[in-house]
Design a protein around this motif. Structure first.
Motif, PDB file in Angstrom:
ATOM      1  N   ALA A 124      17.117   6.458  16.010  1.00 27.44           N
ATOM      2  CA  ALA A 124      16.232   6.652  14.858  1.00 27.44           C
ATOM      3  C   ALA A 124      15.749   8.100  14.913  1.00 27.44           C
ATOM      4  CB  ALA A 124      15.066   5.678  14.905  1.00 27.44           C
ATOM      5  N   THR A 125      16.712   8.994  14.833  1.00 27.65           N
ATOM      6  CA  THR A 125      16.468  10.411  15.079  1.00 27.65           C
ATOM      7  C   THR A 125      16.502  11.234  13.794  1.00 27.65           C
ATOM      8  OG1 THR A 125      18.824  10.495  15.687  1.00 27.65           O
ATOM      9  CG2 THR A 125      17.237  10.444  17.477  1.00 27.65           C
ATOM     10  N   GLY A 126      15.999  10.636  12.726  1.00 24.31           N
ATOM     11  CA  GLY A 126      15.900  11.363  11.466  1.00 24.31           C
ATOM     12  C   GLY A 126      16.977  10.965  10.482  1.00 24.31           C
ATOM     13  N   GLY A 159      19.546   9.383   1.288  1.00 22.49           N
ATOM     14  CA  GLY A 159      19.800   9.981   2.593  1.00 22.49           C
ATOM     15  C   GLY A 159      20.511   8.986   3.491  1.00 22.49           C
ATOM     16  N   ARG A 160      20.961   9.465   4.633  1.00 21.46           N
ATOM     17  CA  ARG A 160      21.625   8.615   5.609  1.00 21.46           C
ATOM     18  C   ARG A 160      21.099   8.958   6.999  1.00 21.46           C
ATOM     19  NH1 ARG A 160      22.787   6.751   1.480  1.00 21.46           N
ATOM     20  NH2 ARG A 160      24.750   5.864   0.727  1.00 21.46           N
ATOM     21  N   PRO A 161      21.122   7.994   7.933  1.00 19.14           N
ATOM     22  CA  PRO A 161      20.653   8.277   9.294  1.00 19.14           C
ATOM     23  C   PRO A 161      21.452   9.408   9.925  1.00 19.14           C
ATOM     24  CG  PRO A 161      20.887   5.916   8.949  1.00 19.14           C
ATOM     25  CD  PRO A 161      21.514   6.578   7.756  1.00 19.14           C
ATOM     26  N   ALA A 162      20.744  10.246  10.684  1.00 15.58           N
ATOM     27  CA  ALA A 162      21.381  11.363  11.384  1.00 15.58           C
ATOM     28  C   ALA A 162      21.471  11.035  12.869  1.00 15.58           C
ATOM     29  CB  ALA A 162      20.574  12.638  11.179  1.00 15.58           C
ATOM     30  N   LEU A 163      22.554  11.426  13.496  1.00 13.61           N
ATOM     31  CA  LEU A 163      22.745  11.216  14.930  1.00 13.61           C
ATOM     32  C   LEU A 163      22.334  12.467  15.701  1.00 13.61           C
ATOM     33  CD1 LEU A 163      26.142   9.292  14.845  1.00 13.61           C
ATOM     34  CD2 LEU A 163      23.892   8.362  15.407  1.00 13.61           C
ATOM     35  N   PRO A 164      21.995  12.334  16.992  1.00  8.58           N
ATOM     36  CA  PRO A 164      21.437  13.479  17.735  1.00  8.58           C
ATOM     37  C   PRO A 164      22.454  14.479  18.234  1.00  8.58           C
ATOM     38  CG  PRO A 164      21.491  11.537  19.128  1.00  8.58           C
ATOM     39  CD  PRO A 164      21.928  11.081  17.770  1.00  8.58           C
ATOM     40  N   GLY A 165      23.757  14.157  18.155  1.00  4.62           N
ATOM     41  CA  GLY A 165      24.767  15.112  18.594  1.00  4.62           C
ATOM     42  C   GLY A 165      24.975  15.110  20.093  1.00  4.62           C
ATOM     43  N   ILE A 166      24.980  13.928  20.724  1.00  7.01           N
ATOM     44  CA  ILE A 166      25.190  13.844  22.165  1.00  7.01           C
ATOM     45  C   ILE A 166      26.501  13.104  22.456  1.00  7.01           C
ATOM     46  CG2 ILE A 166      22.713  13.865  22.641  1.00  7.01           C
ATOM     47  CD1 ILE A 166      22.866  10.862  23.155  1.00  7.01           C
ATOM     48  N   ILE A 198      10.571   5.363  11.503  1.00 10.84           N
ATOM     49  CA  ILE A 198      11.558   4.319  11.736  1.00 10.84           C
ATOM     50  C   ILE A 198      11.571   3.893  13.190  1.00 10.84           C
ATOM     51  CG2 ILE A 198      14.023   3.769  11.626  1.00 10.84           C
ATOM     52  CD1 ILE A 198      14.210   5.734   9.268  1.00 10.84           C
ATOM     53  N   ALA A 199      11.527   4.851  14.108  1.00  7.36           N
ATOM     54  CA  ALA A 199      11.560   4.519  15.534  1.00  7.36           C
ATOM     55  C   ALA A 199      10.368   3.671  15.935  1.00  7.36           C
ATOM     56  CB  ALA A 199      11.607   5.804  16.359  1.00  7.36           C
ATOM     57  N   CYS A 200       9.177   4.056  15.495  1.00  2.00           N
ATOM     58  CA  CYS A 200       7.966   3.316  15.874  1.00  2.00           C
ATOM     59  C   CYS A 200       7.959   1.917  15.273  1.00  2.00           C
ATOM     60  CB  CYS A 200       6.724   4.091  15.431  1.00  2.00           C
ATOM     61  SG  CYS A 200       6.460   5.630  16.349  1.00  2.00           S
ATOM     62  N   GLU A 201       8.381   1.809  14.029  1.00  2.00           N
ATOM     63  CA  GLU A 201       8.415   0.495  13.391  1.00  2.00           C
ATOM     64  C   GLU A 201       9.473  -0.400  14.027  1.00  2.00           C
ATOM     65  OE1 GLU A 201       6.755   1.834   8.993  1.00  2.00           O
ATOM     66  OE2 GLU A 201       8.913   1.759   9.353  1.00  2.00           O
ATOM     67  N   PHE A 202      10.649   0.150  14.335  1.00  2.93           N
ATOM     68  CA  PHE A 202      11.708  -0.650  14.943  1.00  2.93           C
ATOM     69  C   PHE A 202      11.329  -1.091  16.355  1.00  2.93           C
ATOM     70  CE2 PHE A 202      15.816   0.293  12.382  1.00  2.93           C
ATOM     71  CZ  PHE A 202      15.147  -0.050  11.228  1.00  2.93           C
ATOM     72  N   ALA A 203      10.678  -0.211  17.111  1.00  5.57           N
ATOM     73  CA  ALA A 203      10.225  -0.593  18.447  1.00  5.57           C
ATOM     74  C   ALA A 203       9.206  -1.726  18.348  1.00  5.57           C
ATOM     75  CB  ALA A 203       9.620   0.612  19.163  1.00  5.57           C
TER      76      ALA A 203
END
Length: 466
Positions: free
Chosen positions: A261-263, A143-150, A180-185
């Motif tokens: 880190a949005t999926g 898989g690859r990181p997904a962006l939120p589309g903003i 990923i978000a929680c671990e990176f934070a």
């Protein structure tokens, strides 16, 4: 028809490498494998391994503070040398990449260091134009990181970029609320970055047990992360080398870096799957059956491209089972129903296996056993951090349906719990075990009275909105 290979694997991550190596070394198959990036895939190169090493690095200051609580006269861990750490990390990842490549070479797998795509049900086309045929093709591209589309999202970073930064950002925004978000934070705050985490939900780690989510959410605040719940960035703009972020509530702030880190999404675009007749799901995942076989009989898929359970050990088990089934005449399926996992936050990890309380409530009557306490080690050093353990037990059969641990080294404990649970252990079996004292894990076998009963009717189901 004569084929160039018995098996051709697209993807050199954990699942693809395991499938290739087992098919070749244990079952005598002629195997080729193509990897467009570094051998080892997401977990080894830009995921589990470097992330866990960074978690270790981020704990040093907390360990120094704990040492002072035990009487050691130390001012702190000292300044963190990111450049030194990065060079040492790169060397370790290169060593691991070499081990993966060497294992394939020892199994006589032909390695093609370039991108590959399907030309048809039995043919792959390499980036250099070469075409190779195979009786079976396995897609393991991950898989690859997904962006939120903003607007302006291209100005942000993705999770892969964290391991490539030349310098750590002074002020950083992490967007997301999952693993990923929680671990990176956790990592960034521990390494001295002023860290903000923005998440659209009211508690991090959606999909985990609600009670444990609350513990994890509060811990992020406790370690100093500026936690913005029910908050979404809607726009990024460059402001010199910094990034201005506009939020949905109308506020605006400047950060040195923004990490999305949005999926993650299955990495299936451009692989020629549709042209080959392979059925894809809504998120672009390859739809497979219980044998990891796609809608095209000669094409299989394992790992994150199937979007079943996106964890490295699952991909490895799927790849091994595929090789045994197709080439070893030893049919094996993978049970995705009981998979343990852990989130490596600090000071406490969150680990889980089986049903959450919310899932159990929807299933039927269950008894909930909970222990919450301050661990001896950190308590003595002056910490108020609390650990928690939860067992979810079928009220009728006494079988343990779920286990959730929030505490130090929770990942190590959940691995052991997953074994008896997979064998159908009951609460009586847990009670029969004599505790090892003093340990954290003894709480799992000393909880005698249920905290509550759930699932008898809709009125007493657990709150799933937590």
């Amino acid at each position: 028809m004569t084929f160039d290979y018995d098996l051709f694997v697209i993807g050199g991550g954990s699942g693809g490498v395991r499938a290739a190596r087992i098919a070749a070394s244990e079952h005598g198959a002629r195997v080729g494998l193509a990897e467009e990036s570094r051998m080892g895939g997401t977990c080894v190169i830009r995921g589990c391994v470097p992330k866990k090493l960074m978690i270790f690095a981020s704990q040093a200051e907390a360990h120094a503070a704990e040492a002072r609580g035990y009487g050691w006269q130390t001012a702190g861990a000292g300044a963190f040398d990111w450049t030194m750490f990065r060079h040492k990390l790169d060397a370790e990842l290169t060593r691991l990449e070499g081990a993966y490549t060497g294992g394939l070479a020892a199994a006589n797998v032909d390695i093609h260091k370039q991108r590959a795509r399907l030309a048809d049900a039995h043919t792959v086309e390499l980036a250099d134009g070469q075409r190779l045929t195979a009786k079976h093709i396995l897609i393991a591209a991950g898989g690859r990181p997904a962006l939120p589309g903003i607007e302006g999202e291209e100005l942000g970073l993705i999770s892969d970029d964290l391991f490539l930064l030349e310098d750590l950002p002074g002020r950083v925004l992490v967007v997301g609320g999952g693993f990923i978000a929680c671990e990176f934070a956790t990592i960034l705050q521990g390494l001295g970055c002023q860290t903000t985490l923005s998440y659209r939900g009211d508690a991090v780690l959606r999909g985990f047990d609600g009670e444990m989510r609350r513990h994890a959410t509060e811990q992020l605040r406790m370690i100093g992360v500026d936690l913005r719940l029910e908050s979404n960035p809607v726009r990024l703009a460059a402001e010199g080398e910094a990034r201005r972020v506009d939020f949905a509530d109308g506020s605006s702030e400047v950060f040195d870096a923004v990490i999305f880190a949005t999926g993650r999404a299955p990495y299936t675009k451009g692989l020629g799957l549709e042209q080959a007749g392979v059925k894809l799901g809504r998120k672009g995942e390859i739809v497979v059956d219980e044998w990891s076989q796609s809608s095209v009989p000669s094409i299989y898929a394992v790992g994150d491209v199937t979007d079943r359970v996106n964890l490295t050990p699952v991909a490895i088990r799927e790849g091994h089972s595929f090789a045994d089934t197709v080439f070893g005449a030893k049919p094996r399926k993978v049970d995705h129903g009981l998979v343990a996992s852990a989130v490596y936050t600090r000071p406490h990890e969150l680990a889980t296996v089986g049903l959450t309380e919310e899932e159990a409530a929807a299933r039927g009557p269950a008894l909930i056993y909970v222990a919450s306490f301050r661990p001896m080690r950190s308590l003595f050093a002056g910490s108020d951090a609390r650990a928690a353990m939860k067992l979810i037990v079928d009220a009728e059969t006494d079988r343990v349906l779920g286990c959730h641990i929030f505490g130090p080294e929770a990942g190590e404990m959940i691995q052991m719990v997953a074994i008896p649970m997979g064998m159908g252990a009951t609460k009586a079996d847990f009670d029969a075990a004599i505790a090892v004292h003093p340990t954290l894990a003894e709480e799992l076998v000393t909880m005698r009275k249920p905290t509550r009963r759930i699932g008898d009717d809709n009125s007493d189901k657990a709150d799933a909105s937590a």
